[in-house]
Enzyme design. Structure first.
Site, mmCIF file in Angstrom:
data_model
loop_
_atom_site.group_PDB
_atom_site.id
_atom_site.type_symbol
_atom_site.label_atom_id
_atom_site.label_comp_id
_atom_site.label_asym_id
_atom_site.label_seq_id
_atom_site.Cartn_x
_atom_site.Cartn_y
_atom_site.Cartn_z
ATOM 1 N N ASP A 39 11.222 2.478 -6.825
ATOM 2 C CA ASP A 39 10.292 1.452 -6.380
ATOM 3 C C ASP A 39 11.027 0.117 -6.301
ATOM 4 O O ASP A 39 11.830 -0.201 -7.186
ATOM 5 C CB ASP A 39 9.117 1.349 -7.362
ATOM 6 C CG ASP A 39 7.976 0.541 -6.793
ATOM 7 O OD1 ASP A 39 8.126 -0.698 -6.681
ATOM 8 O OD2 ASP A 39 6.935 1.121 -6.479
ATOM 9 N N ILE A 40 10.790 -0.658 -5.258
ATOM 10 C CA ILE A 40 11.500 -1.940 -5.102
ATOM 11 C C ILE A 40 10.908 -3.037 -5.981
ATOM 12 O O ILE A 40 11.503 -4.099 -6.134
ATOM 13 C CB ILE A 40 11.535 -2.417 -3.625
ATOM 14 C CG1 ILE A 40 10.129 -2.631 -3.078
ATOM 15 C CG2 ILE A 40 12.326 -1.438 -2.766
ATOM 16 C CD1 ILE A 40 10.092 -3.351 -1.737
ATOM 17 N N GLU A 105 -2.479 1.200 -1.586
ATOM 18 C CA GLU A 105 -2.007 0.168 -0.662
ATOM 19 C C GLU A 105 -1.256 0.714 0.541
ATOM 20 O O GLU A 105 -1.172 0.051 1.564
ATOM 21 C CB GLU A 105 -1.131 -0.836 -1.419
ATOM 22 C CG GLU A 105 -1.914 -1.607 -2.468
ATOM 23 C CD GLU A 105 -1.064 -2.582 -3.246
ATOM 24 O OE1 GLU A 105 0.174 -2.555 -3.118
ATOM 25 O OE2 GLU A 105 -1.651 -3.373 -3.989
ATOM 26 N N HIS A 110 1.379 9.204 -2.240
ATOM 27 C CA HIS A 110 2.557 8.976 -3.073
ATOM 28 C C HIS A 110 2.173 9.018 -4.532
ATOM 29 O O HIS A 110 1.058 8.679 -4.903
ATOM 30 C CB HIS A 110 3.254 7.658 -2.733
ATOM 31 C CG HIS A 110 2.390 6.451 -2.796
ATOM 32 N ND1 HIS A 110 1.405 6.177 -1.858
ATOM 33 C CD2 HIS A 110 2.347 5.424 -3.681
ATOM 34 C CE1 HIS A 110 0.817 5.039 -2.146
ATOM 35 N NE2 HIS A 110 1.360 4.559 -3.267
ATOM 36 N N HIS A 112 3.475 7.781 -8.308
ATOM 37 C CA HIS A 112 4.354 6.919 -9.094
ATOM 38 C C HIS A 112 4.732 7.680 -10.365
ATOM 39 O O HIS A 112 3.852 8.257 -11.017
ATOM 40 C CB HIS A 112 3.627 5.639 -9.521
ATOM 41 C CG HIS A 112 3.166 4.780 -8.395
ATOM 42 N ND1 HIS A 112 3.874 3.663 -8.002
ATOM 43 C CD2 HIS A 112 2.086 4.859 -7.593
ATOM 44 C CE1 HIS A 112 3.220 3.082 -6.996
ATOM 45 N NE2 HIS A 112 2.139 3.793 -6.733
#
Length: 131
Positions: A39-40, A105, A110, A112
């Site tokens: 994750d960025i 979002e 996805h 996490h």
């Protein structure tokens, strides 16, 4: 802004662009069914995203329309990433935000993976006390 998971898949979402190589990412895992990357904007010491390679908006969409091979491949990829990151012991958290109330979002399913530290309670104490 959270999205509506009942809308059609958007081929211009950020994860679709990552899968096409249009946006760079730090690859953690890549196979026929899934792609995992860092994750960025990490929210924990370890924060990795795992996405299916198919065009799925949400968990509901994925579970209703993906093939058994896609589902198995995606779930296995999540487990492989957690093991390769050394998260099985002492533990980790999986989170998939779905829809507006779940604060999704990006309109691409996805998961996490959070770990590498104590993560605290899942629900804020004021909600946990409700009976």
């Amino acid at each position: 802004m959270p999205i509506d998971p009942t809308l059609p898949y958007d081929d211009n979402n950020i994860f679709a662009k990552i899968l096409r190589g249009e946006i760079p990412s730090k690859t953690v895992y890549d196979d026929e069914w899934a792609y995992a990357f860092e994750d960025i904007n990490p929210q924990a010491e370890t924060h990795t995203l795992v996405i299916p390679k198919g065009r799925y908006v949400s968990w509901d969409d994925f579970s209703a329309t993906a093939s058994a091979d896609e589902i198995a491949g995606f779930v296995r990829a999540v487990g492989i990433v957690a093991r390769e990151k050394g998260l099985v012991e002492p533990g980790y958290r999986l989170m998939a935000n779905i829809g507006r109330n779940g604060h999704q979002e990006v309109p691409h399913l996805h998961v996490h993976i959070f770990g590498g530290q104590k993560l605290g309670p899942m629900i804020a104490p004021e909600f946990a006390k409700r009976g």
